[in-house]
Design an enzyme around this catalytic site. Sequence first.
Site, PDB file in Angstrom:
ATOM      1  CB  CYS A 106       3.712  -0.453   2.738  1.00  0.00           C
ATOM      2  SG  CYS A 106       2.392  -1.228   3.692  1.00  0.00           S
ATOM      3  CB  CYS A 153      -0.928   0.002   1.217  1.00  0.00           C
ATOM      4  SG  CYS A 153      -0.058   0.160   2.794  1.00  0.00           S
TER       5      CYS A 153
END
Length: 78
Positions: free
Chosen positions: A14, A11
Amino acid sequence: MTTIHVLGTGCKKCATLRENVETALKQTGMDAEVKKVEDINEIVKFGVMTTPALVVDGEVKFLGKVASPDEIAAVIRP
């Protein structure tokens, strides 16, 4: 050498955490092996159920948040 794992399924948060790790390493002048772990089974092996997470030398340091470069620098300094 320090080993840093950035745990997350890919994501945006991240990716930002990974960028912040790189920034923290530059700020501190440290050299570390940085590994991105996206496989959920591997993430669970760290005992992590919420991402993003940051693991330094096998110890979970941040869980479920995007740590800032300064926060990361504070936990990676020897």
